[in-house]
Design an enzyme around this catalytic site. Structure first.
Site, short mmCIF file in Angstrom:
data_model
loop_
_atom_site.label_atom_id
_atom_site.label_comp_id
_atom_site.label_asym_id
_atom_site.label_seq_id
_atom_site.Cartn_x
_atom_site.Cartn_y
_atom_site.Cartn_z
N HIS A 1 -9.34 -3.53 6.58
CA HIS A 1 -8.27 -3.42 4.41
C HIS A 1 -9.41 -4.81 4.28
O HIS A 1 -9.04 -4.66 2.72
CB HIS A 1 -7.96 -2.66 4.00
CG HIS A 1 -7.17 -1.23 4.86
ND1 HIS A 1 -5.25 -1.49 4.64
CD2 HIS A 1 -7.69 -0.56 5.27
CE1 HIS A 1 -5.03 0.21 5.55
NE2 HIS A 1 -6.84 0.16 5.36
N ARG B 1 0.82 -1.17 -0.05
CA ARG B 1 0.04 0.36 -0.38
C ARG B 1 1.14 1.05 0.09
O ARG B 1 0.74 2.11 -0.10
CB ARG B 1 -1.26 0.17 1.53
CG ARG B 1 -1.86 -1.06 1.17
CD ARG B 1 -3.19 -0.52 2.04
NE ARG B 1 -4.21 0.16 1.53
CZ ARG B 1 -5.13 0.00 1.38
NH1 ARG B 1 -5.46 -1.09 0.79
NH2 ARG B 1 -5.97 1.27 0.94
#
Ligand SMILES: [Zn+2]
Length: 257
Positions: free
Chosen positions: A119, A35
């Site tokens: 997430h 990420r």
């Protein structure tokens, strides 16, 4: 008291300790911090052109091409001593929940029971047309072998893994459960997160404002370093096992009683 002793003291005298984990927890398991820009995963591509929900809807094959090497790593990864230590702290009744930014499922593989994956995760996928949800397992082998896109058994449209893409909402029920733990917690152990991805990056700050003690373990400095009660700039896979061992040692157990 050194940092380990202070940490053990905080954890063992806590009422509701929780852990917040990020990519650093899985580094030793061979999973890159995909990420974060600068991790190497984004040198060839723009994240928003590949791993955003709008890009996915436009060109799912581009997303899946990018995902394939990562999916193989995720498929083969095993928990490392950091995951094991957190599972041990939970089994010992000290850590009540693990809130994680990771989608790799390694906390569960290590034995953690209460894991809140803010997430999302890769165990299931959702049809982008009819929104039915399917386990990803039956699709993985063909996808890794020849790149064939997972498609909905009901309507034939492409399936999107239940990991959260850029531009997508976080899963509401998971976030709400995480919030309940944040409000209850008196100690937050932040492990392997650089605290750069909002809204998760705000959680230690919220906990701190509500009076919780914060322990930070991360290789790199974070914005919370000065506000934390204990800060380690170290690899979580080195520090967490030491903490778990000390928390479970008979002398400490005696202190808790
Ligand atoms: Zn469908």
């Amino acid at each position: 008291m050194n940092a380990i002793e202070r940490t053990v003291d905080l954890l063992c005298n806590s009422r509701h300790a929780i852990a917040l984990t990020g990519a650093g927890v899985s580094t030793r398991s061979g999973i890159p911090d995909f990420r974060s820009p600068g991790s190497g995963m984004w040198e060839q591509v723009d994240p928003f052109e590949v791993a955003s929900i709008t890009a996915f809807r436009r060109q799912p094959e581009v997303f899946f091409n990018w995902l394939r090497p990562l999916a193989r790593l995720l498929q083969e990864a095993q928990p490392n001593p950091a995951h094991v230590a957190l599972a041990q702290l939970e089994a010992a009744g000290i850590v009540k929940a693990v809130i994680t930014q990771n989608i790799d499922g390694l906390h569960q593989k290590a034995g953690s029971q209460c894991v809140l994956e803010v997430h999302g995760h890769m165990r299931q996928a959702t049809c982008i047309r009819c929104y039915r949800v399917f386990p990803t397992e039956p699709f993985i082998e063909a996808f890794l072998a020849n790149g064939s896109l997972p498609s909905c058994p009901e309507c034939g449209n492409v399936l999107k893994p239940n990991a959260i893409l850029f531009g997508e909402q976080l899963p509401t029920s998971v976030v709400q459960a995480a919030q309940r733990h944040i409000y209850q917690c008196d100690v937050m152990l932040v492990a392997g997160s650089s605290l750069e991805v909002i809204p998760v990056s705000d959680l230690p700050h919220i906990a701190r404002r509500r009076g919780a003690r914060v322990i930070l373990i991360n290789l790199q400095p974070t914005y919370m370093d000065d506000q934390a009660d204990v800060t380690f700039h170290a690899d979580v896979a080195d520090v967490l096992p030491e903490i778990a061992r000390a928390c479970r040692a008979p002398t400490i157990e005696h202190d808790r009683a």
